[in-house]
Structure formats: C-alpha cells, structure tokens
Design an enzyme around this catalytic site. Structure first.
Site, PDB file in Angstrom:
ATOM      1  N   GLY A 341      33.380  76.155  57.008  1.00 38.64           N
ATOM      2  CA  GLY A 341      32.234  77.156  56.674  1.00 38.64           C
ATOM      3  C   GLY A 341      31.480  76.713  55.357  1.00 38.64           C
ATOM      4  O   GLY A 341      31.495  75.669  54.904  1.00 38.64           O
ATOM      5  N   SER A 342      31.415  77.766  54.533  1.00 34.29           N
ATOM      6  CA  SER A 342      30.610  77.634  53.131  1.00 34.29           C
ATOM      7  C   SER A 342      31.550  76.566  52.176  1.00 34.29           C
ATOM      8  O   SER A 342      30.927  76.464  51.223  1.00 34.29           O
ATOM      9  CB  SER A 342      30.287  78.752  52.533  1.00 34.29           C
ATOM     10  OG  SER A 342      29.366  79.396  53.357  1.00 34.29           O
ATOM     11  N   THR A 343      32.723  76.620  52.377  1.00 39.49           N
ATOM     12  CA  THR A 343      33.467  75.689  51.387  1.00 39.49           C
ATOM     13  C   THR A 343      33.152  74.246  51.347  1.00 39.49           C
ATOM     14  O   THR A 343      33.520  73.613  50.352  1.00 39.49           O
ATOM     15  CB  THR A 343      35.077  75.811  51.633  1.00 39.49           C
ATOM     16  OG1 THR A 343      35.453  75.429  53.111  1.00 39.49           O
ATOM     17  CG2 THR A 343      35.488  77.257  51.556  1.00 39.49           C
TER      18      THR A 343
END
Lengths: 633, 367
Positions: A341-343
């Site tokens: 995801g956004s990590t």
C-alpha cells in the site's frame, strides 16, 4: 560263579547245536574275520565323518571367523548415545528465552520385553497401576512407532532407587534421563524461536547436521536455524550387556558436549510488550536497529504455545491449531505477503527524484481521481475531493494517490521494478530464519511468465501506490525502512547476536562487517522524503498520522498504508476478513534514527487509525523503558 | 599272555579297567569340567555336582567291568523287557516339562529311554549271539522289531531325538553282526519309505525344529536362535579361541544351554579350532580303542556289543556336535562325558564299563 555261567553257556551252545545241526553253527574264524572287516569299515567311517566335521568346524571357526567375531561383538556391545544438553537461547540482555532441563522417566524398551502379559502384571504390582494406566501401556504397546513404553514420567532418582527393589519383577525397567526444552515466553517468542521435536526422516535431507545419537532437533525458527550451534555433540557409552540386556560393564564412555548458548538480538521485554499490543488482532510487528540490523522485536500474532511442541504435541492440540481461523502457526512477519500500500510511496519518491523523473518542487494536481487513457473507470484517490496541487513532500505526507498514479505513469513499470529493487523489494532479506518469502515486485517479464499476459498501463498505476501485484513481507518493509533511516548503510536483518560455547569459553559475535546491507541513496532526495515522513506525523493540516498522540521526548517519522484486500464500497464496512490491512512504517528519533518499527494489522482497517498508534506506543515504550536501561548499563 | 604282559597292568588289571580307554575318556571329562567351570563364571557349584556324577559314573563303570559278559548276555532279555515295561509306564505316569520323559519313583527320578540306549544294543547282541551269522532274514526282522518297539514308545513321549538315536544304535548292532549287502539296501528302502509316515506323526514343534534346521537365520529368536548363537560362539573363537574363561557368548548367556547341549560351542569359543581338534581327536581315539577291543573280542556277543556301544557313544558325539555346528537338526542330545547332566553321564560310563568288562574278560574265554 564264573564257571557256573560258563557251564550255562556251554550247555546252551550244545542245545543250540543239537537243534540246528552242524552246518549252521558259527564258524569262529570266519565270524571273526567278517567282524574285523566291518569294524574296520566302521572305524573308517568314524574317521571320515570326523574329518568332514572338522572341515565344517574349520569353515566356521577359521574361514568365517571375522563374520562371527563381528556378530559376537554386536551381541554383547550396545552403544548407548548420551544426549547432549542443548544450549539455551537468551535475549540480548541475557534473559533466558529457551532452556534445557532434565527429567527422569522410567521406561522399558519393547525389544527387552519377552511377555507383554507378564510385563503388565508385574508393572501393575510394582507401580500400583490403576486400570487407566494399564490401558495406556497397552496402547503404547500397540503403537508400532514407539520403541518403548513409558512406565512413569518425570520421576526422581530417589523414587527410582526405591522402585529398583522390585527390579527382579521388572528387569526391563530402566531410568532414562531426558533433556527437555522449556520456553519462558512460549507464545510471544513462538515465531522467533520455533521449537524442537523428535528427529524425523525429513531432517536427514536438510542443511541440519545430524550427529549419531541425536534424537531431538530444532524444527523451525531459531531452534532450526542455529541447530548446529545449539545441539552440541552427543556422547556415547559402549556397554557390555548379556543376553537379558543387563549391563555387565561400561567398556568405553565419551561424554556429550553441551551445545552453545545463543544470544539473540531480541529484547525480551520489548518482544512481550509488542506481542501484547496486537492482542485480539492478527498481524505482525518488527522493531529493528536501522544501523546494525539487530531485530529487537519480531512478532507475528497470534503465536502459539511452543512448549506444547517441545513436549510432543497431541494430534488433538495440533489439529486445533491448524483449524484456528487466526492461523497461529503462520509466521506473518516472515512468510506473510501483503500489498504494501502507501508505505511504498517514500521509496518510490526517492527513486523518482534520483532518476530525475521529477524534482522536489514538481506539482501534480489531484482532483480525487486520475483518468488514464483507454480506461473507463478513473483511478480514485483515497480522498474523494482531492488534494489540490501537491508536490512529492505533501503527496507523501497526505498519501495522495493521484500524485503517485501520475508518477507511476511517467516512470513506467520497468523503471519502478528496476529501481525499487535496491530497497530489497521482491528479494529475500536473508534474515536468519528458514522459509522466508520474497514478496513480489512485479515486472513485464514476471507477468508474461506467470500470467502469460502483457503488462497493462493501469497495472503500473496500481503498483505505484503499492497495490495490484505488488507484495511485500513485513520483514521486507522493516528492512527497506531501515535503509531509509540509515541513509543506505544498514546491515542484513538478523536475530543472532552472539553464541557462547560454555565448554571452551568461546564467544563468537555476529559479524556486522560480513553482513552489510548498503545501497546508494542521494542525500538530497533522502532528505526530502524523510522530511515528508516527518510531516506524516507532525503536519497537522495534511499528515495522515498527525492525529496520533505525540511523544514528548522525541520526534519520529513514519508512513501510513492501507492496503486494499478487496474493493470495499465507501461507507460500508464489510466482514472483518475483507477489511483493509493497516500498515505503518516508522523510524525514531527523526534526527538520528535508532529504531525502525513496522506494523501490519491484518484486516485492521486504515493504517493511520490502527497501525500508527501501535507504532507510536512501541517507540514511546522503547525510549522510556528499554533504551534508558541499556544506557545505564 | 598279552593281558599279563601289560606293563600298566597293576591296579587297572585289578579293577579290570582298560587303561588306555580310561585315560582318553578322563581327559575328555577333565575338559568338560573345565568348560563347566568357565561357563558358570567361576562358580564351582555346577562343577562340584558334575564331579559327583562323574564319580558315580566311574563307580558304575568299575562295577560293571567286574561282571562277566556272559551275565549281560543272559540277563539281556529280562533287562530289555523291564525297559519296555518302564517305557509303557512312562506313557501313563510320566512327568516332565514339555514331554513326559521321566518316571518319578519318589526316591529316584529317571528317564527309562536312557536305559534303552544300552538295553537295545545288549538285546540285539544277545539275540545274535546264538544265531548263525550273517543273520538270516527272519532274524533280521526280529532284530528290527527289537529296535522299533522301544523307539516308537519313546517317539510317543515325545522324544524324537532319543528314538532316532536308539534306532541308530540298533542299526549299528545289526551292521556289526554281519548283515548282508542286500539286506542293507532293503533297510534303506524301508527307512526312506518310513520318512513321510514319520513326518505325518510328528508334533508341530518337532517339525518346526527340523524345518528351522534348514534355515536357522530366518527365525533368530525362535528355534533357530540356538544354532545361530552356537555358530557365533564357535566362529568367534577362531584358531586359538578367546582364551579360557574369556568366552563372551557363553558367559553373557547369549549361548543357550551352554553347560548342557551346547557345551561344545562354549568349549570351542574359548579354546578355538585347536581345542576342538584335540577334543575330536580324543573322541576318535576312544572310539578306535573301543573298536580294537571289539575286534579282539572272542565271541560274537562281545564283538557286537562292545562295537555297538563304542560306536553309539561316538554317534552321540556326532549328533551333538553336528547339532551345534548346524549339520544336524537341534534335537537336544548331550555331548558324552562333557555335558552337564546325571543320566547321560551314567549311561555312557555304564557303556564304558560293559566294554571294559568285555576287554578284561576275554582271556577267560580263550581256551
């Protein structure tokens, strides 16, 4: 007297001669000659048979001498292995995590039991067994896999000496010392330590060194990986036994060598604390030192009671663990593969800056969705209304999806695949545990090979926000974060700190220089991204994790991630198992990072609401409770 | 006169003992006692008991040596029929562990079958003593009956081993009486024909014993176990043996019956092939000495009896040794003069006494 008998003989002879006539009377000369011939023939046969016998005995005693000598030795000599004491496993501060202890069991080897009936009768007398004990023994007799029946477990020397009075009733009875394994924090450390078990067929075809006389072996985890260090070397006793298997004397004895103690980088206190934080959740937490790769905490929740395995788990308990929906046996940190995801955005940002695809002031407009040519449905940003004009820093801080859709589109999948590799995505970290998964950093090549299909531009966009085919393990995320925090000079994540051979008093430390994990990161780019990660926590206007409680003494940086498991319609919460995975990666303190924390909560919801507070608590706990003590030492 | 000119004559002539035979046998006895001492791990109880039996045997031997052979001949039918009677009694009143071989007279307990080992040769020698030789067919049939009746009674006990041994000693007697070649062939046909009949009459354990003889390794802990362990004992002895008191197979009880039926293996383990060679040589010498006595005997009865008895003793040696080295099935036969046990010791010394009686009384027959 004698003459009387002679007269009798003569009278008889006379009578005989009268009856049969002279012709049939024996001819003494001929009879004697005939008898002599037969006697000589008989003597000849005696001689010939004797030679034949001697030849046969010669065959046994001289020709086959060696064969029978071996068999005679096999008969009388039993080699009894002496199990070595397995080394203990300790945390970085010397707190014991796993230890060996001895128990005394009274057993009887099946091979020595002549009559099962008598054995049961006598054992009933000696041990005053009840029916259920006898039934248990009967079951053990039936179980073909058991080579022995256990009369009494966990007894003491004194008790055995008392029972030995009745040894004449049960000559088969013998005391065996069993080295057992005990885990102090069985659930919290389960996925780090693993467990030991009985040596099985599979162990012989593995990297584990199986020494003569070993019966238990590390099966998974550190117990497995450092089996060769921990196990020690079995000794043996060469015993002379008689046909009843009674020991006559000890011919030779070699003591077992104790295994080395292994110190882990784990901090037991932190490990227990982090494990408790995931109470009621499924997920994983890694805390590590970004500079030297020491893993301070390695948690996969739920864990399981490894003591059950060390004692020999019953199939009932084992099935219960297998059927548990929370999958306690699954090591999420090591083999769990999640969409990051956004990590992934900070990493993507750095490579984009380094490659000159954008500069730090490049602005994209976010209207809440991104339209890609030939795609009917727009690619949505998590924020419906959009982020307006965003540069890289604010895009990371606000986790703007549209910015990264655009960035991905202009970078292309090839660049993303090639450049993100340096942070370890798609590769094993080579942590010191077996079975690690490599995640997936997708590429055109991968797709054509595994899916027999071309790469579509829309897929690049998904990869750009850590979705789609992109998969990473919690450990990979921690490792990548460590590279960020250390400015590219880290060490391979590891659990091994040092081992101490208590016999030779030899210490061998983890070799940091041999396990360097270094990459080149452009300082300016790194600075931009790290600052953006600081804004995630501290920029009140846009930071996705800015709502969380701050820590007074220090500042930290992080990045939230909410990995979609399934397209949930906004506003509705689906079943728990379909909720998003909540992720958060972070390092602290912001100025000179000492720890990296990566948190994943399976189906936990949003990273900012669920994962970030957990990471915050860990950082707080570490600097309040762990670090000061270390500093004092 | 030859007998008077014997320079060792003194005491032995007074006791009517054949010194050569006696010395050879006593050497065997000594080896037996030594082995017994070794297998009992230095405990002299067994050796002491055995010594008493040997003394009893020697007394019996000397007593029998005093009796004139004619008396044996005259009393042989009576002895034979008493023996038969006892065998029949054993069938009804016999006691024993696995087979009813023993008769218990409260004060003494013995195996009537053991007596028949001497009574059968005695009866045949006596039967042929006043018949023309070589025996006619009619007399041959009688002799066969003399053998077969007690043999069947003993086989019924069941004690197949002794039955076969008694049959064999009867056959030896018939052979020495000068049987014609044609009759030998006839006998062979008869024996071969009897084998299937015999097999069908055998008990399962007897059959399994014989079967295990052909493949002892397949059933190591069953009946083949004895043979396997016996061969290991012998084979590990090698040329010179493991040394006296050093046999591991016998001392650690791997060798079963190491003081009775398998004493030969225990001996061979400790004294090796050289020891075995000496022992076999002693038995052969004893047999030759006996045969020489038989050849020099002056009447048919003495000739047949002495020859049969010494050959029977040698046959027992062959059967025992053959059994422990795997040439013959394990039938449970003791090794003459060596195995621990009272009955067999008494029997072989008694046989020896009769042979010595024949030797020492021959001068009186010569006129």
């Amino acid at each position: 007297m004698v003459s009387k008998h002679r007269n009798e003989t003569i009278r008889k002879r006379h009578r005989f001669e009268e009856k049969t006539g002279w012709e049939d009377i024996n001819d003494p000369v001929r009879d004697r000659a005939s008898h002599k011939l037969r006697a000589l023939i008989a003597s000849g046969i005696v001689f010939v048979i004797s030679i034949f016998y001697l030849d046969h005995i010669f065959q046994i005693q001289i020709n086959d001498h060696e064969l029978y000598t071996t068999k005679a030795e096999d008969n009388r000599i039993r080699v009894r292995p002496i199990e070595p004491i397995r080394g203990n496993i300790l945390d970085r501060n010397g707190i014991t995590l796993a230890e060996s202890f001895d128990t005394f069991d009274i057993i009887a080897k099946k091979e020595n039991i002549v009559s099962e009936r008598n054995f049961l009768l006598n054992s009933q007398k000696v041990f005053k067994f009840e029916k259920k004990d006898i039934d248990r023994l009967k079951r053990e007799f039936k179980n073909g896999r058991l080579k022995e029946v256990t009369l009494k477990k966990n007894t003491t020397m004194e008790e055995f000496t008392k029972l030995s009075v009745d040894q004449y009733l049960l000559p088969e009875m013998e005391l065996i010392v069993k080295s057992n394994r005990r885990y102090i924090f069985p659930e919290a450390t389960s996925h780090v330590l693993g467990y030991t078990g009985k040596l099985s067929e599979n162990d012989f075809n593995s990297t584990v060194e199986i020494k003569e006389g070993m019966t238990t072996v590390g099966k998974v985890g550190v117990e497995r990986f450092y089996q060769n260090l921990l196990s020690g070397t079995p000794g043996f006793e060469k015993l002379e036994t008689n046909a009843n298997n009674e020991i006559i004397r000890v011919l030779e004895k070699k003591s077992a060598t104790r295994g080395s103690d292994v110190y882990l980088t784990i901090d037991a206190k932190l490990q227990n604390y982090t494990y408790e934080l995931l109470q009621g959740q499924r997920g994983s937490i890694i805390v590590m030192d970004p500079h030297n790769g020491d893993i301070l905490s390695f948690v996969s929740h739920p864990g399981y009671d490894i003591n059950l395995f060390a004692r020999g788990i019953s199939s009932k308990d084992y099935n219960k663990l297998l059927k548990d929906k929370a999958k306690p046996l699954f090591n999420r940190a090591l083999v769990g593969q999640y969409p990051p995801g956004s990590t992934v955005k900070p990493f993507f940002g750095i490579v984009a800056l380094e490659d000159g695809i954008i500069d730090k002031s490049k602005v994209f407009a976010c209207t809440g969705a991104y339209k890609l040519e030939n795609y009917k449905r727009p690619f949505k940003c998590w924020k419906k209304d959009g982020h307006m004009n965003v540069n890289l820093s604010s895009a990371v801080a606000s986790s703007c999806d549209v910015f990264f859709y655009r960035l991905a589109e202009i970078s292309g999948i090839d660049m993303i695949h090639d450049k993100l590799q340096k942070f370890g995505f798609g590769q094993k970290t080579y942590v010191d545990l077996y079975g690690e998964k490599r995640g997936l950093l997708p590429s055109r090549e991968w797709k054509s090979q595994s899916r027999q299909s071309a790469w579509y531009p829309g897929e690049t966009l998904n990869v750009g926000i850590g979705q789609g085919y992109f998969l990473a393990t919690p450990l990979q995320l921690a490792n990548a974060t460590a590279l960020l925090a250390s400015g590219g000079s880290s060490v391979t994540p590891h659990l091994f700190l040092r081992s101490i051979d208590r016999i030779k008093n030899e210490v061998s430390n983890f070799s940091y220089s041999d396990n360097k994990n270094e990459i080149e990161i452009d300082t300016d780019s790194l600075h931009v991204v790290n600052e953006a990660m600081w804004r995630v926590v501290y920029d009140k206007s846009i930071g996705t994790a800015s709502h969380i409680k701050k820590i007074d003494s220090l500042e930290f940086a992080g990045k939230t991630g909410t990995a979609q498991v399934y397209n949930l319609d906004k506003g509705k919460t689906g079943t728990k198992s379909l909720q998003d995975h909540a992720l958060f990666i972070s390092f602290a303190p912001f100025e000179s990072p000492e720890i990296v924390v990566s948190v994943i909560v399976d189906n936990g919801g949003s990273g900012s609401a669920v994962a970030a507070p957990i990471a915050r608590n860990i950082i707080n706990y570490y600097f309040e409770n762990i670090k000061p003590k270390v500093a004092m030492q | 006169m030859r007998y008077a000119s014997n320079e060792f004559g003194g005491i032995s002539s007074l006791l009517k003992i054949d010194l050569k035979l006696f010395v050879i046998v006593m050497m065997i006895v000594f080896l037996g006692l030594a082995t017994l001492f070794s297998v009992s791990n230095g405990d002299n109880t067994l050796m002491f008991k055995q010594s008493i039996r040997i003394i009893i045997g020697l007394v019996a031997m000397i007593l029998l040596a005093q009796i004139h052979p004619d008396n044996f001949r005259l009393f042989s039918p009576a002895l034979y029929f008493i023996g038969l009677l006892l065998l029949i009694l054993t069938i009804f009143f016999g006691v024993g562990k696995s087979a009813d071989r023993w008769l218990d007279f409260y004060f003494v307990r013995f195996q009537p079958s053991e007596l028949m080992k001497i009574f059968v040769p005695l009866m045949i020698a006596s039967f042929y003593s006043d018949k023309s030789l070589p025996p006619k067919f009619k007399n041959l049939v009688v002799a066969v009956l003399i053998i077969i009746v007690p043999a069947l009674l003993i086989a019924k006990q069941p004690d197949l081993g002794t039955a076969i041994l008694i049959t064999s000693s009867g056959i030896i007697a018939i052979f020495l009486s000068g049987i014609r070649l044609a009759h030998i062939f006839l006998g062979l046909v008869f024996v071969i024909g009897a084998i299937p009949l015999l097999w069908s009459q055998m008990y399962d354990y007897q059959k399994s014993r014989i079967l295990s003889f052909f493949s002892p390794d397949q059933d190591v802990l069953g009946s083949g176990y004895h043979l396997v362990q016996s061969k290991i004992a012998l084979g590990s002895g090698g040329l010179f043996g493991k040394g006296y008191m050093n046999g591991t197979q016998s001392k650690l009880d791997f060798l079963p019956e190491n003081h009775t039926d398998f004493i030969f293996s225990a001996y061979g383990e400790e004294f090796g092939f050289m020891g075995v060679l000496i022992l076999i040589l002693l038995y052969v010498l004893a047999t030759f000495r006996g045969m020489s006595i038989s050849i020099k005997a002056t009447d048919n009865f003495s000739r047949i009896l002495s020859g049969t008895l010494i050959l029977t003793i040698f046959l027992y040696v062959l059967v025992n040794v053959g059994m422990v080295i795997g040439i013959l099935p394990i039938v449970g036969a003791p090794l003459p003069f060596m195995s621990y046990g009272g009955t067999s010791m008494l029997t072989v010394f008694a046989a020896l006494g009769i042979i010595m009686s024949i030797k020492s009384h021959q001068r009186l027959m010569r006129k």
